[in-house]
Design an enzyme around this catalytic site. Structure first.
Site, PDB file in Angstrom:
ATOM      1  N   HIS A 103      41.630  -3.836  22.112  1.00  0.00           N
ATOM      2  CA  HIS A 103      42.974  -3.209  22.077  1.00  0.00           C
ATOM      3  C   HIS A 103      42.700  -3.027  20.278  1.00  0.00           C
ATOM      4  CE1 HIS A 103      43.765  -8.034  21.906  1.00  0.00           C
ATOM      5  NE2 HIS A 103      44.561  -7.561  21.196  1.00  0.00           N
ATOM      6  N   HIS A 105      46.153  -2.390  17.698  1.00  0.00           N
ATOM      7  CA  HIS A 105      47.830  -2.766  17.310  1.00  0.00           C
ATOM      8  C   HIS A 105      47.736  -2.009  16.215  1.00  0.00           C
ATOM      9  CE1 HIS A 105      47.554  -7.008  18.540  1.00  0.00           C
ATOM     10  NE2 HIS A 105      46.616  -6.865  18.548  1.00  0.00           N
TER      11      HIS A 105
END
Length: 143
Positions: A103, A105
């Site tokens: 992932h 950010h």
């Protein structure tokens, strides 16, 4: 490197087992509000491919994923009238990773405003407002 565990929180979000505030979704990626934001508008962009981190995601997915990261970043900057953006991506515990699904950010930033410390849950209604604010300015993805 340990194997990918499909029962991580992002795997559960991708399977709609856990709710999230969605910003963007297509066949490659999902962008959601971070429930413990370090800045107003903190968004996570995750691939739909089961990848533990940057080191094991397919290059084809990574190439397409980063296009979605940029697409969401442009909407985020516009929605929050940000002076800049911070992009974080962590790999394995020594690198700061705590959820073992790749992932990115995205954090809107403003001059003189520090990031908040990690670990504080956001108000759900506030996250919903921010998600709507971002979606309202997002243009269709052109790839």
């Amino acid at each position: 490197m340990p194997a990918y565990d499909p029962n991580n929180i992002f795997g559960k979000i991708l399977r709609s087992e856990i709710p999230s505030h969605k910003i963007y979704e297509d066949d490659v990626a999902l962008a959601i509000m971070d429930i413990m934001p370090r800045a107003e508008g903190h968004v996570l962009v995750i691939p739909k491919e089961s990848a533990r981190n940057l080191l094991d995601v397919s290059t084809a997915t990574l190439g397409e994923l980063i296009k979605r990261v940029q697409h969401v970043a442009k909407a985020l900057e516009k929605a929050f009238v940000a002076d800049g953006l911070t992009l974080h991506q962590f790999n394995e515990s020594a690198g700061g990773q705590v959820i073992y699904h790749l992932h990115f950010h995205l954090l809107p930033r403003w001059e003189g405003v520090p990031l908040r410390p990690p670990g504080t849950m956001a108000d759900d209604a506030r996250l919903a407002e921010q998600a709507e604010k971002i979606r309202a300015v997002m243009t269709p993805f052109a790839g």
